[in-house]
Design a protein around this motif. Structure first.
Motif, mmCIF file in Angstrom:
data_model
loop_
_atom_site.group_PDB
_atom_site.id
_atom_site.type_symbol
_atom_site.label_atom_id
_atom_site.label_comp_id
_atom_site.label_asym_id
_atom_site.label_seq_id
_atom_site.Cartn_x
_atom_site.Cartn_y
_atom_site.Cartn_z
ATOM 1 N N VAL A 1 -4.949 52.027 -123.050
ATOM 2 C CA VAL A 1 -6.329 51.902 -123.526
ATOM 3 C C VAL A 1 -6.995 53.245 -123.276
ATOM 4 O O VAL A 1 -6.886 53.801 -122.184
ATOM 5 N N CYS A 2 -7.673 53.768 -124.282
ATOM 6 C CA CYS A 2 -8.283 55.084 -124.151
ATOM 7 C C CYS A 2 -9.428 55.053 -123.132
ATOM 8 O O CYS A 2 -10.379 54.282 -123.287
ATOM 9 N N PRO A 3 -9.341 55.864 -122.080
ATOM 10 C CA PRO A 3 -10.406 55.858 -121.078
ATOM 11 C C PRO A 3 -11.712 56.450 -121.612
ATOM 12 O O PRO A 3 -12.780 56.216 -121.044
ATOM 13 N N LYS A 4 -11.615 57.197 -122.711
ATOM 14 C CA LYS A 4 -12.826 57.801 -123.282
ATOM 15 C C LYS A 4 -13.580 56.830 -124.203
ATOM 16 O O LYS A 4 -14.790 56.704 -124.115
ATOM 17 N N CYS A 5 -12.830 56.154 -125.103
ATOM 18 C CA CYS A 5 -13.523 55.345 -126.126
ATOM 19 C C CYS A 5 -13.150 53.851 -126.077
ATOM 20 O O CYS A 5 -13.619 53.070 -126.893
ATOM 21 N N ASN A 6 -12.288 53.484 -125.130
ATOM 22 C CA ASN A 6 -11.880 52.082 -124.953
ATOM 23 C C ASN A 6 -11.019 51.537 -126.095
ATOM 24 O O ASN A 6 -10.853 50.340 -126.247
ATOM 25 N N PHE A 7 -10.491 52.434 -126.932
ATOM 26 C CA PHE A 7 -9.598 51.969 -128.002
ATOM 27 C C PHE A 7 -8.334 51.370 -127.390
ATOM 28 O O PHE A 7 -7.693 51.968 -126.546
ATOM 29 N N HIS A 8 -7.986 50.162 -127.814
ATOM 30 C CA HIS A 8 -6.772 49.503 -127.344
ATOM 31 C C HIS A 8 -5.640 49.831 -128.312
ATOM 32 O O HIS A 8 -5.569 49.270 -129.404
ATOM 33 N N VAL B 1 -2.703 61.721 -127.654
ATOM 34 C CA VAL B 1 -3.932 61.892 -128.428
ATOM 35 C C VAL B 1 -4.394 60.501 -128.865
ATOM 36 O O VAL B 1 -3.672 59.778 -129.548
ATOM 37 N N CYS B 2 -5.583 60.131 -128.450
ATOM 38 C CA CYS B 2 -6.109 58.812 -128.834
ATOM 39 C C CYS B 2 -6.260 58.773 -130.349
ATOM 40 O O CYS B 2 -6.894 59.645 -130.939
ATOM 41 N N SER B 3 -5.677 57.747 -130.979
ATOM 42 C CA SER B 3 -5.700 57.719 -132.439
ATOM 43 C C SER B 3 -7.077 57.327 -132.960
ATOM 44 O O SER B 3 -7.351 57.430 -134.149
ATOM 45 N N SER B 4 -7.963 56.916 -132.062
ATOM 46 C CA SER B 4 -9.313 56.558 -132.507
ATOM 47 C C SER B 4 -10.302 57.718 -132.329
ATOM 48 O O SER B 4 -10.912 58.166 -133.286
ATOM 49 N N CYS B 5 -10.434 58.229 -131.078
ATOM 50 C CA CYS B 5 -11.439 59.279 -130.846
ATOM 51 C C CYS B 5 -10.822 60.671 -130.759
ATOM 52 O O CYS B 5 -11.551 61.654 -130.601
ATOM 53 N N LYS B 6 -9.485 60.726 -130.863
ATOM 54 C CA LYS B 6 -8.745 61.999 -130.855
ATOM 55 C C LYS B 6 -8.811 62.738 -129.514
ATOM 56 O O LYS B 6 -8.432 63.902 -129.424
HETATM 57 ZN ZN LIG Z 1 -10.254 57.191 -127.661
#
Ligand SMILES: [Zn+2]
Lengths: 279, 312
Positions: free
Chosen positions: A43-50, A24-29
């Motif tokens: 790196v989140c492929p949805k929101c680019n959160f590193h 679960v991406c900790s930025s965009c969930k």
């Molecule tokens: Zn994300």
């Protein structure tokens, strides 16, 4: 619990536990298939959160295979002011952290190669007491700088830290001038120093070696700043806008040279190092 | 302002005041009585101040009547030429600096500027520097280096200013730059912590060949209130945090972070500016005398050694 756990398979054929399959991406969930997450270097492929990396993960994706040689692995935390709060002694907290994380301090240092160019590196690990700058960490960062100086090797520091380590009191604060003294000698000797600021780099680490690179490079979206958001909001009694103290904000204000995506970082570092090598 | 643990002292001071008033009457003979009370007061002050808790010392270090940088300059320097601005963005009123004549020495002084009252404190931002303050200090240190004048830095700040504009202008970079440049500055640096040594805001102008601390000053990685709110989720636990952080001058001397503690008169610096300033002057002159005769190369090497040893 997410939709993906609703298996149509019979109970006996349960899939592996969800944490092994999904992140679960900790930025965009967003829920990302773990294989994809890892292939994307976390790196989140949805929101680019590193997402934060462990120091060994960072070393793995940055240095050429099997080139890393660690320095001063025996240097560990110390308890200079015998700190303890009502709940526990710092000494015990540190011991528990060492066991849990498998590191002795919040930074790992050593030498290795980036596309065949020998460099000295220091890589911080946020899992270890928030990557805080304990006296052991300051010592390792200084000793690595000193090694870089003696061997004329470029020095690259990857920061990930909440700042000073309160539990070591004034001794932690003094790691700021101490580490900067090491960097100053590299500057004077003409030895390259690159600071890579990763999420998050704040407080006493942002206000020391992390901000005085020949190049300050940041990962996208990284939180970088001196004072904590809550402290600033309390001071001005209003909320801060989104995007405040991000890598992009620092680029806009002139404090980082470039924002480099994790997948491009090794190539970027190599091209800068090669540029410096040319006569 | 009256600190609760000073009440008995304040009582005696009141009595002395009353007697002195009466003593102005033509046939009054209170001389011996006043002398006796003065003696008692000194005894009591010594007694109270010998037993202060770390949290009480924090109160003394922050006392609004404590001598400020301007008082030290006024008391010690025969000449002071203030210099303004960082040559880049502006002039930070929270940092004071300039050229001074101090005994036989010409020195460049820098330091945090607090105010004597609310209006002044608002103007000087309570001694909390902005990036341009650290950059002004660095500019003046470069000037000192050019003329090989010693730098004297006065530390008295709750911390670097935590505001959005300070972040936008690079508070972290300004402090980091100073730490880096000060470590190799080719001229002597003497630092004296006169009141509050607040974390990064203090060390940002606090790297020195010699670091001195007034007996009731403090120096800490975080304020006791900040520490308490992180550890106990309760700022009211600041007294416990003050003790745990080991932030008093005596602690720092023991920890080898400062070189000397400058004694304060009985009852604290706020009771007797003159004596405090004269003790500070004596100590500063002693160290300057040694430092100006050292070779620059040796001085800078020793500075590196000094900081590289901390926490080793
Ligand atoms: Zn994300």
């Amino acid at each position: 619990m997410g939709w993906f756990t609703k298996s149509k398979k019979p109970v006996e054929a349960l899939p592996p536990p969800e944490e092994e399959l999904w992140i679960v991406c900790s930025s965009c969930k967003a829920h990302i298939f773990k294989q994809e997450w890892d292939k994307n270097l976390q790196v989140c492929p949805k929101c680019n959160f590193h997402e934060k990396l462990t120091c060994y993960e960072r070393i793995h994706i940055t240095l050429d295979e099997k080139t890393f040689r660690e320095f001063n692995a025996e240097i560990s935390t110390s308890d200079p002011i015998q700190f303890s709060d009502a709940a526990e002694a710092y000494k015990d907290k540190a011991e528990a952290t060492k066991t849990k994380v498998g590191l002795k301090e919040s930074v790992v240092t050593g030498s290795g190669k980036i596309k065949d160019i020998t460099v000295t590196v220091a890589v911080m690990d946020f899992r270890f007491l928030g990557g805080s700058l304990g006296s052991g960490a300051g010592e390792k960062i200084l000793l690595a700088a000193d090694y870089a100086l003696r061997h004329s090797r470029p020095y690259i520091v990857f920061s990930a830290s909440g700042g000073a380590r309160m539990h070591e009191g004034i001794i932690s604060l003094m790691q700021m001038p101490k580490t900067c003294a090491g960097i100053a000698r590299l500057h004077r000797a003409g030895i390259p120093y690159i600071s890579v600021l990763t999420h998050p780099t704040t407080g006493g680490v942002s206000a020391s070696y992390a901000m005085v690179g020949d190049l300050n490079i940041a990962e996208p979206g990284a939180l970088i700043g001196f004072a904590g958001r809550r402290v600033i909001e309390q001071t001005i009694k209003q909320e801060l806008p989104n995007g405040f103290q991000t890598a992009e904000y620092l680029l806009e204000h002139g404090f980082v040279d470039q924002i480099v995506h994790r997948k491009d970082m090794k190539d970027f570092l190599a091209s800068v190092l090669r540029y410096w090598q040319r006569r | 302002m009256e600190l609760d643990f000073e009440k008995p002292l304040v009582e005696i001071e009141k009595k002395i005041g009353e007697l002195e008033k009466s003593a102005q009457a033509p046939d009054a003979q209170f001389g011996p009585e006043i002398a006796e009370l003065e003696r008692k007061k000194t005894e009591l002050a010594k007694e109270i101040y010998a037993k202060l808790t770390p949290w009480q010392i924090v109160q003394v270090a922050r006392h609004p009547d404590r001598p400020l940088m301007v008082d030290y300059l006024g008391g010690m320097c025969s000449q002071f030429i203030e210099l303004h601005g960082d040559r880049c963005f502006g002039d930070d009123p929270g940092v004071l600096g300039g050229l001074a004549t101090f005994g036989d020495y010409r020195v460049v002084v820098i330091g945090h500027r607090k105010g004597k009252n609310v209006e002044e404190n608002v103007k000087f931002n309570f001694g909390m520097a902005n990036p341009e303050g650290y950059r002004k200090a660095l500019r003046l240190m470069r000037l000192a280096e050019k003329y090989r004048l010693p730098v004297v830095s006065f530390i008295d700040t709750p911390g670097a200013y935590p505001g959005p504009e300070a972040e936008a202008r690079g508070q972290a970079e300004a402090i980091a730059r100073n730490l880096t440049e000060m470590s190799l500055l080719q001229t002597p640096i003497v630092v004296v912590v006169t009141g509050e040594g607040g974390s990064g805001g203090a060390i940002g102008i606090g790297v020195g060949d010699v670091v001195l601390m007034l007996a009731n000053s403090i120096y800490s990685v975080i304020s006791p209130e900040g520490c308490a709110s992180i550890l106990w989720r309760d700022g009211a636990k600041a007294p416990e945090a003050a003790a745990a952080l080991r932030l008093t001058a005596r602690d720092l001397l023991e920890l080898d972070v400062v070189d000397e503690v400058i004694p304060e008169p009985p009852g604290g610096a706020h009771r007797n500016h003159e004596e405090t300033i004269s003790a500070t002057q004596k100590s500063l002159l002693k160290h300057l005398k040694k430092l100006v005769h050292a070779s620059t190369k040796k001085l800078v090497a020793a500075r590196y050694e000094k900081y590289s040893r901390i926490g080793r």
